[in-house]
Design a protein around this motif. Structure first.
Motif, short mmCIF file in Angstrom:
data_model
loop_
_atom_site.label_atom_id
_atom_site.label_comp_id
_atom_site.label_asym_id
_atom_site.label_seq_id
_atom_site.Cartn_x
_atom_site.Cartn_y
_atom_site.Cartn_z
N UNK A 222 0.67 -1.53 -0.11
CA UNK A 222 0.13 -0.02 0.28
C UNK A 222 0.84 1.13 -0.15
N UNK A 223 2.28 1.17 0.60
CA UNK A 223 2.77 2.39 1.10
C UNK A 223 3.37 2.50 -0.29
N UNK A 224 3.97 1.33 -0.82
CA UNK A 224 4.56 1.39 -2.25
C UNK A 224 3.95 1.85 -3.46
N UNK A 225 2.39 1.32 -3.71
CA UNK A 225 1.34 2.20 -4.59
C UNK A 225 1.48 3.46 -4.22
N UNK A 226 1.15 3.99 -2.89
CA UNK A 226 1.18 6.02 -2.82
C UNK A 226 2.43 6.27 -3.69
N UNK A 227 3.57 5.85 -2.98
CA UNK A 227 4.60 6.62 -3.80
C UNK A 227 4.64 6.36 -5.43
N UNK A 228 4.18 5.29 -5.97
CA UNK A 228 4.24 5.02 -6.94
C UNK A 228 3.30 5.91 -7.76
N UNK A 229 2.18 6.33 -6.91
CA UNK A 229 0.69 6.70 -7.80
C UNK A 229 1.69 8.84 -8.11
N UNK A 230 2.36 9.34 -7.20
CA UNK A 230 2.44 10.38 -6.72
C UNK A 230 3.95 10.64 -7.67
N UNK A 231 5.10 9.95 -8.39
CA UNK A 231 6.59 10.13 -9.04
C UNK A 231 6.75 8.78 -9.93
N UNK A 232 7.20 9.09 -11.23
CA UNK A 232 8.10 8.25 -11.56
C UNK A 232 9.48 8.58 -10.30
N UNK A 233 9.81 7.34 -10.04
CA UNK A 233 11.36 7.03 -9.94
C UNK A 233 12.20 6.57 -9.97
N UNK A 234 13.83 6.37 -10.30
CA UNK A 234 14.55 5.09 -9.51
C UNK A 234 15.12 5.56 -8.25
N UNK A 235 16.32 4.89 -8.50
CA UNK A 235 17.32 4.81 -7.47
C UNK A 235 18.53 4.17 -7.57
N UNK A 236 19.46 5.26 -7.35
CA UNK A 236 21.00 5.10 -7.69
C UNK A 236 21.50 4.67 -6.47
N UNK A 237 22.27 3.50 -6.54
CA UNK A 237 22.62 3.33 -5.08
C UNK A 237 24.33 3.77 -5.21
N UNK A 238 24.64 4.60 -4.54
CA UNK A 238 26.02 4.91 -4.04
C UNK A 238 27.02 4.90 -3.58
N UNK A 239 26.62 3.84 -2.28
CA UNK A 239 27.40 2.77 -2.31
C UNK A 239 26.65 1.60 -0.62
N UNK A 240 27.50 0.60 -0.67
CA UNK A 240 26.45 -0.61 -0.08
C UNK A 240 27.81 -1.29 0.88
N UNK A 241 27.20 -1.70 2.17
CA UNK A 241 28.06 -2.31 3.39
C UNK A 241 27.53 -3.00 4.12
N UNK A 242 28.01 -5.15 3.80
CA UNK A 242 27.32 -6.00 4.87
C UNK A 242 27.98 -5.91 5.67
N UNK A 243 27.53 -6.41 6.61
CA UNK A 243 28.38 -7.74 7.87
C UNK A 243 27.23 -9.05 8.03
N UNK A 244 27.56 -9.41 7.56
CA UNK A 244 26.40 -10.80 8.45
C UNK A 244 24.85 -10.68 7.66
N UNK A 245 23.81 -10.69 8.11
CA UNK A 245 22.88 -11.10 7.49
C UNK A 245 22.35 -9.65 7.08
N UNK A 246 23.27 -8.87 7.16
CA UNK A 246 22.54 -7.53 7.28
C UNK A 246 23.46 -6.24 6.02
N UNK A 247 22.60 -5.65 5.53
CA UNK A 247 23.12 -4.74 4.74
C UNK A 247 22.56 -3.04 4.92
N UNK A 248 23.56 -2.69 4.10
CA UNK A 248 23.22 -0.79 4.19
C UNK A 248 23.60 -0.62 3.32
#
Length: 230
Positions: A145-171
């Motif tokens: 439902x949240x995602x539908x609201x953003x998609x209705x309001x915006x055409x958008x893309x994400x650009x990945x600037x950086x990622x770090x991982x540890x165990x089962x977590x990713x930032x």
């Protein structure tokens, strides 16, 4: 090229060896060149251990080996082993952190994914923490439902600037680029191009995201839409 050394040993005195490793870490603080160290115990043989040590390069591994503290600790380690340990030297030729790839795929899909497909990336008990909402969103239906609201309001893309991982977590640090095409928080469509930077911490289970924490510059977005800063 990343270099990995496997140290295969058998010992009935692992507690003593563990304390020995703690002492080596303390004595070589600021001098050791290892970037990652894992010790695993064989499920079928409780006296069988394998240590996996990662270095940025073979040359840095040799620099680490030549430390006088490393030589002393190695001699003491051999004395604690039931038999002579064996060493395997490996140049890493492929290294994929699968949760990082899964997180990247999630963000890359966000701008084009149909709302009904968002569950492909999430566990059934997924929990979403967003400071813009008073309570965490529980489950796939809520986040859809949240995602539908953003998609209705915006055409958008994400650009990945950086990622770090540890165990089962990713930032993931990202930049969101969008075109305001529909109502958002009561703001009529402005047809403006906007952007926003943010960061998302995610926890994974069996290749899917089970929890997310979002931080992003919502005030900056509202300013671009003409609501703040006038």
């Amino acid at each position: 090229m990343t270099f990995v050394q496997l140290i295969d040993c058998k010992t009935s005195r692992f507690d003593e060896m563990n304390r020995l490793m703690d002492r080596w870490v303390e004595q070589t603080k600021g001098k050791r060149t290892a970037t990652h160290d894992i010790i695993g115990k064989d499920r079928s043989d409780p006296a069988h251990f394998i240590e996996i040590v990662e270095f940025a390069s073979y040359e840095e591994a040799m620099q680490n080996s030549n430390l006088p503290e490393t030589d002393r600790i190695f001699q003491e380690m051999v004395a604690l082993c039931d038999e002579e340990p064996t060493f395997t030297d490996l140049d890493v030729v492929r290294d994929e952190q699968l949760n990082v790839l899964a997180a990247r795929a999630f963000f890359e899909a966000m701008g084009r994914m149909e709302p009904g497909r968002i569950g492909d990336h999430l566990t059934r008990d997924y929990v979403d923490h967003d400071p813009s909402y008073p309570q965490p969103v529980q489950g796939i239906d809520g986040i859809r439902e949240q995602y539908e609201g953003w998609r209705a309001a915006f055409d958008f893309t994400f650009r990945i600037d950086d990622q770090m991982a540890q165990d089962d977590q990713v930032c993931t640090r990202w930049t969101w680029v969008a075109h305001h095409k529909g109502e958002f928080l009561g703001i009529p469509a402005t047809e403006q191009d906007v952007s926003m930077r943010g960061m998302t911490w995610q926890r994974f289970r069996e290749g899917r995201i089970c929890e997310s924490h979002w931080l992003y510059d919502r005030a900056g977005l509202l300013e671009q839409l003409g609501v703040l800063g006038q």
